[in-house]
Motif scaffolding. Structure first.
Motif: not given
Length: 385
Positions: A152-155, A165-168, A172-179, A185-190
């Motif tokens: 998958p690709i998620l835009m 899939s695991s990066v997606i 997204i889970k990090t984004y939902l938790i971290d306000k 910023d999150i994507l740079r961590c992967y």
């Protein structure tokens, strides 16, 4: 349209209340005349004209004002319903925006791909609205704009592309938790890493893909049980590195199962008529042979069903009898990953055999309900980036 009708009713009502008595009586006579004409068949003998005469007399004595009040009342009720519906629609739209964290999501997928199914399970469970673009597995023209040629690709929005899939799921889970963190910023961590495997083929891998990028306080709030984070990461990786490799050898185990599987793939996928024909018959034969090689590559025993049963029962044992899910009362990311992988076999013989010969059924049905009911819908977050 409802608002316009309401305004019209109000005007009619005020005209009845404000106009002279003779004018109101004439208008009422006209209205009742039409009613009397339509209902004359219900009157017997000469009572019809007498009844109409009495009604007209009573309305001339004040019926016009009563009719005007009726129009005003109807207009008021219409206005109330219009405002109520508008407010409810607005709140529903706002709830959707909040529940999605303000994200505009487009998923490029093959419907029958287990990795794509993992992502859908995650998005559905969390109640995140997303659009789906089904990719033609032959030409893949739907993702020709991307240098990453897998699904998958998620835009996310118009410019953030998430691969794997695991990066997606982790991002997204990090984004939902971290306000505080933005998706960029999150994507740079992967970070993406390219290497050559033992068969000389270049492969792309991603660092940290089973980690959520959270601070200590958010980590403690997310993983309430000691060791919960490590357990989740372990079984997410198990789903990718082991469970997913049991799917093909099982759904293509025999020539009959291979044909049934490709019939499902063609029906659910995006193929032209010719591509579908070739995929069903040539693809089924090819995958039947490939599944034999996969069995050898992953050191599976001859009876691949037993390998599937063993893996699924191992998962059920890890969840345990005291928990509804590995995540406790609610699924965690490992639950969603395993559910997503197993779900692609639904409707096939391998799935029916698995449900009949393992202990997974009750956990699986609970997962179905949790995803269908969006039980992980987030409370919302500040989406300024």
């Amino acid at each position: 349209m409802a608002a316009a009708c309401t305004r019209a009713l109000r005007k009619v009502g005020w005209s009845f209340l404000g106009s002279p008595s003779a004018h109101r009586s004439g208008t009422v006579s006209y209205l009742l005349g039409n009613v009397g004409a339509r209902g004359s068949g219900r009157a017997s003998g000469s009572r019809g004209p007498v009844v109409r005469s009495k009604l007209l007399s009573s309305l001339r004595a004040g019926g016009g004002r009563a009719l005007g009040c009726a129009f005003l009342l109807g207009g008021g009720l219409g206005l109330y319903q219009t405002v109520k519906m508008t407010v409810q629609q607005h709140l529903a739209e706002e709830e959707t925006k909040v529940s999605a964290g303000g994200l505009k999501l487009i998923l490029y997928q093959y419907k029958t791909c287990p990795f794509c199914s993992k992502v859908r399970a995650f998005l559905d469970y969390h109640g995140l609205p997303y659009d789906v673009v089904e990719v033609n597995p032959v030409m893949r023209k739907e993702i020709k704009w991307s240098t990453y040629r897998k699904v998958p690709i998620l835009m996310v929005g118009d410019d953030v592309q998430l691969n794997d899939s695991s990066v997606i799921i982790s991002s997204i889970k990090t984004y939902l938790i971290d306000k505080e963190k933005s998706m960029t910023d999150i994507l740079r961590c992967y970070p993406e890493m390219k290497s050559v495997n033992d068969r000389g083929k270049e492969v792309t891998e991603f660092s940290n893909k089973y980690w959520l990028m959270l601070n200590e306080a958010d980590t403690s709030g997310t993983y309430l049980e000691k060791g919960g984070q490590k357990e989740e990461m372990k079984w997410r990786q198990w789903a990718d590195d082991w469970l997913v490799h049991l799917i093909s050898p099982n759904v293509y185990r025999t020539t009959g199962e291979a044909l049934a599987s490709f019939d499902y793939i063609v029906r659910e996928g995006k193929f032209s008529t010719f591509e579908g024909f070739v995929a069903k018959y040539v693809g089924a034969a090819a995958m039947f042979l490939i599944s034999k090689r996969l069995k050898s590559r992953h050191n599976l025993q001859d009876d691949v069903r037993q390998e599937l049963y063993k893996a699924v029962d191992e998962w059920v044992a890890a969840v345990g009898k005291k928990r509804k899910f590995m995540g406790g009362d609610q699924p965690n990311l490992a639950d969603l990953a395993v559910f997503g992988v197993l779900r692609v076999m639904e409707g096939l013989e391998a799935f029916d055999d698995m449900m009949a010969n393992t202990k997974v059924k009750y956990w699986y049905r609970r997962m179905e309900r949790a995803a269908l009911n969006h039980e992980g819908r987030p409370a919302g977050r500040n989406t300024e980036q």
